[in-house]
Design a protein around this motif. Structure first.
Motif, PDB file in Angstrom:
ATOM      1  N   VAL A 110     -34.864 -12.133  -0.169  1.00  0.00           N
ATOM      2  CA  VAL A 110     -36.006 -11.970  -1.542  1.00  0.00           C
ATOM      3  C   VAL A 110     -35.129 -11.071  -2.480  1.00  0.00           C
ATOM      4  O   VAL A 110     -34.743 -10.044  -2.158  1.00  0.00           O
ATOM      5  CB  VAL A 110     -37.113 -11.656  -1.132  1.00  0.00           C
ATOM      6  CG1 VAL A 110     -38.130 -11.421  -2.340  1.00  0.00           C
ATOM      7  CG2 VAL A 110     -37.774 -12.552  -0.048  1.00  0.00           C
ATOM      8  N   VAL A 111     -35.346 -11.461  -3.803  1.00  0.00           N
ATOM      9  CA  VAL A 111     -34.844 -10.533  -4.876  1.00  0.00           C
ATOM     10  C   VAL A 111     -36.028 -10.000  -5.754  1.00  0.00           C
ATOM     11  O   VAL A 111     -37.027 -10.743  -6.099  1.00  0.00           O
ATOM     12  CB  VAL A 111     -33.961 -11.226  -5.566  1.00  0.00           C
ATOM     13  CG1 VAL A 111     -33.577 -10.459  -7.029  1.00  0.00           C
ATOM     14  CG2 VAL A 111     -32.484 -11.703  -5.010  1.00  0.00           C
ATOM     15  N   ALA A 112     -36.086  -8.653  -5.800  1.00  0.00           N
ATOM     16  CA  ALA A 112     -37.064  -8.293  -6.485  1.00  0.00           C
ATOM     17  C   ALA A 112     -36.498  -7.279  -7.800  1.00  0.00           C
ATOM     18  O   ALA A 112     -35.589  -7.140  -7.884  1.00  0.00           O
ATOM     19  CB  ALA A 112     -37.911  -7.136  -5.970  1.00  0.00           C
ATOM     20  N   GLY A 113     -37.457  -7.317  -8.803  1.00  0.00           N
ATOM     21  CA  GLY A 113     -36.950  -6.594 -10.114  1.00  0.00           C
ATOM     22  C   GLY A 113     -37.976  -5.882 -10.756  1.00  0.00           C
ATOM     23  O   GLY A 113     -39.306  -6.280 -10.971  1.00  0.00           O
ATOM     24  N   GLY A 114     -37.706  -4.830 -11.595  1.00  0.00           N
ATOM     25  CA  GLY A 114     -38.651  -3.871 -12.091  1.00  0.00           C
ATOM     26  C   GLY A 114     -37.988  -2.917 -12.790  1.00  0.00           C
ATOM     27  O   GLY A 114     -36.928  -2.801 -13.089  1.00  0.00           O
ATOM     28  N   THR A 115     -38.885  -1.980 -13.101  1.00  0.00           N
ATOM     29  CA  THR A 115     -38.424  -0.687 -13.552  1.00  0.00           C
ATOM     30  C   THR A 115     -37.513   0.031 -13.057  1.00  0.00           C
ATOM     31  O   THR A 115     -37.757  -0.010 -11.712  1.00  0.00           O
ATOM     32  CB  THR A 115     -39.305   0.248 -14.318  1.00  0.00           C
ATOM     33  OG1 THR A 115     -40.305   0.625 -13.385  1.00  0.00           O
ATOM     34  CG2 THR A 115     -40.388  -0.587 -15.442  1.00  0.00           C
ATOM     35  N   SER A 116     -36.604   0.842 -13.261  1.00  0.00           N
ATOM     36  CA  SER A 116     -35.687   1.701 -12.316  1.00  0.00           C
ATOM     37  C   SER A 116     -36.624   2.418 -11.439  1.00  0.00           C
ATOM     38  O   SER A 116     -36.133   2.328  -9.926  1.00  0.00           O
ATOM     39  CB  SER A 116     -34.769   2.474 -13.033  1.00  0.00           C
ATOM     40  OG  SER A 116     -33.826   1.720 -13.805  1.00  0.00           O
ATOM     41  N   PRO A 117     -37.612   3.341 -11.639  1.00  0.00           N
ATOM     42  CA  PRO A 117     -38.227   4.178 -10.778  1.00  0.00           C
ATOM     43  C   PRO A 117     -39.164   3.132  -9.854  1.00  0.00           C
ATOM     44  O   PRO A 117     -39.206   3.502  -8.661  1.00  0.00           O
ATOM     45  CB  PRO A 117     -39.240   4.861 -11.589  1.00  0.00           C
ATOM     46  CG  PRO A 117     -38.522   4.826 -13.062  1.00  0.00           C
ATOM     47  CD  PRO A 117     -37.923   3.480 -13.103  1.00  0.00           C
ATOM     48  N   ALA A 118     -39.598   1.985 -10.235  1.00  0.00           N
ATOM     49  CA  ALA A 118     -39.997   1.229  -9.529  1.00  0.00           C
ATOM     50  C   ALA A 118     -39.458   0.331  -8.415  1.00  0.00           C
ATOM     51  O   ALA A 118     -39.629   0.414  -7.151  1.00  0.00           O
ATOM     52  CB  ALA A 118     -41.006   0.169 -10.205  1.00  0.00           C
ATOM     53  N   VAL A 119     -38.035  -0.171  -8.951  1.00  0.00           N
ATOM     54  CA  VAL A 119     -37.388  -0.592  -7.680  1.00  0.00           C
ATOM     55  C   VAL A 119     -36.680   0.451  -6.824  1.00  0.00           C
ATOM     56  O   VAL A 119     -36.689   0.145  -5.642  1.00  0.00           O
ATOM     57  CB  VAL A 119     -36.042  -1.257  -8.631  1.00  0.00           C
ATOM     58  CG1 VAL A 119     -35.071  -1.588  -7.708  1.00  0.00           C
ATOM     59  CG2 VAL A 119     -36.539  -2.411  -9.569  1.00  0.00           C
ATOM     60  N   ALA A 120     -36.530   1.526  -7.358  1.00  0.00           N
ATOM     61  CA  ALA A 120     -36.163   2.445  -6.302  1.00  0.00           C
ATOM     62  C   ALA A 120     -37.063   2.995  -5.231  1.00  0.00           C
ATOM     63  O   ALA A 120     -37.074   3.195  -4.123  1.00  0.00           O
ATOM     64  CB  ALA A 120     -35.607   3.917  -7.116  1.00  0.00           C
ATOM     65  N   GLY A 121     -38.510   3.032  -5.775  1.00  0.00           N
ATOM     66  CA  GLY A 121     -39.490   3.149  -4.995  1.00  0.00           C
ATOM     67  C   GLY A 121     -39.755   2.106  -3.995  1.00  0.00           C
ATOM     68  O   GLY A 121     -40.046   2.283  -2.550  1.00  0.00           O
TER      69      GLY A 121
END
Length: 211
Positions: free
Chosen positions: A142-153
């Motif tokens: 599965v691939v997810a994408g978002g803002t950098s802080p959210a992806v890191a979280g």
């Protein structure tokens, strides 16, 4: 190189020259190391490679019954289906990159994981609409994408549950609602491109259905 592939390269070179873009040789040799760094150069290289391979197959008498392409691959797939010309694919490639570079203010990233899609979707909701499931590539990817802080979280939470989660080297949260600012300019560019009905079955990468 096959005669058909050479003819395709010549056709693309004419379109690239008219658009003041690097020719096929420059794109494929990548002497300045822009492959994977410059989005336009990278995608044009993909287009050239895909269409030269298509021409080589057609030269052998092979024609597709069904065509599909993922993400940028949908543009060369439309050429393979007879919907776009090679020249229009060059125009559309530039428009796609420009709609992202000039109109999207959200910086972000993406990750891939072997966590089940429902679990990723549930966990992503903890971040309040800043990270989303972008692609269900396979039962175990599965691939997810978002803002950098959210992806890191999200990556930290998935790894804490024992799943593998790897960051992808991309500059934007592609295939997520955060890309909405790119929609209008890209739609406007699409409306300027003549398209024919596909001569082969064409499967949408959005719905997985024939169109």
């Amino acid at each position: 190189i096959s005669p058909a592939a050479a003819a395709t390269a010549d056709e693309l070179d004419r379109a690239l020259t008219l658009a003041s873009l690097p020719n096929c040789d420059a794109l494929l040799s990548d002497l300045d190391g822009q492959m994977g760094r410059d989005a336009l150069r990278t995608q044009l290289s993909m287009l050239v490679g895909d269409l030269m391979m298509l021409a080589t197959l057609q030269e052998q008498g092979l024609e597709p019954d069904v065509v599909a392409g993922h993400s940028y691959g949908e543009i060369p797939a439309l050429v393979a289906a007879g919907t776009l010309t090679a020249a229009d694919a060059v125009t559309l490639t530039r428009a796609r990159v420009e709609s992202i570079d000039q109109n999207v203010t959200v910086e972000g990233g993406m990750l891939s994981t072997n966590a089940p899609a429902p679990f990723v979707e549930e966990t992503a909701q903890l971040f309040g609409g800043t990270v989303f499931v972008a692609n269900h590539n396979a039962p175990d990817q599965v691939v997810a994408g978002g803002t950098s802080p959210a992806v890191a979280g999200l990556q930290r939470l998935l790894e804490a549950e024992g799943y593998v989660a790897r960051s992808l080297p991309v500059p934007r949260p592609f295939h997520t609602p955060l890309m909405q600012p790119a929609v209008a300019p890209f739609r406007q560019a699409l409306q300027q491109i003549p398209m024919q009905s596909p001569r082969a079955g064409f499967v949408s990468s959005v719905t997985n259905q024939p169109v």
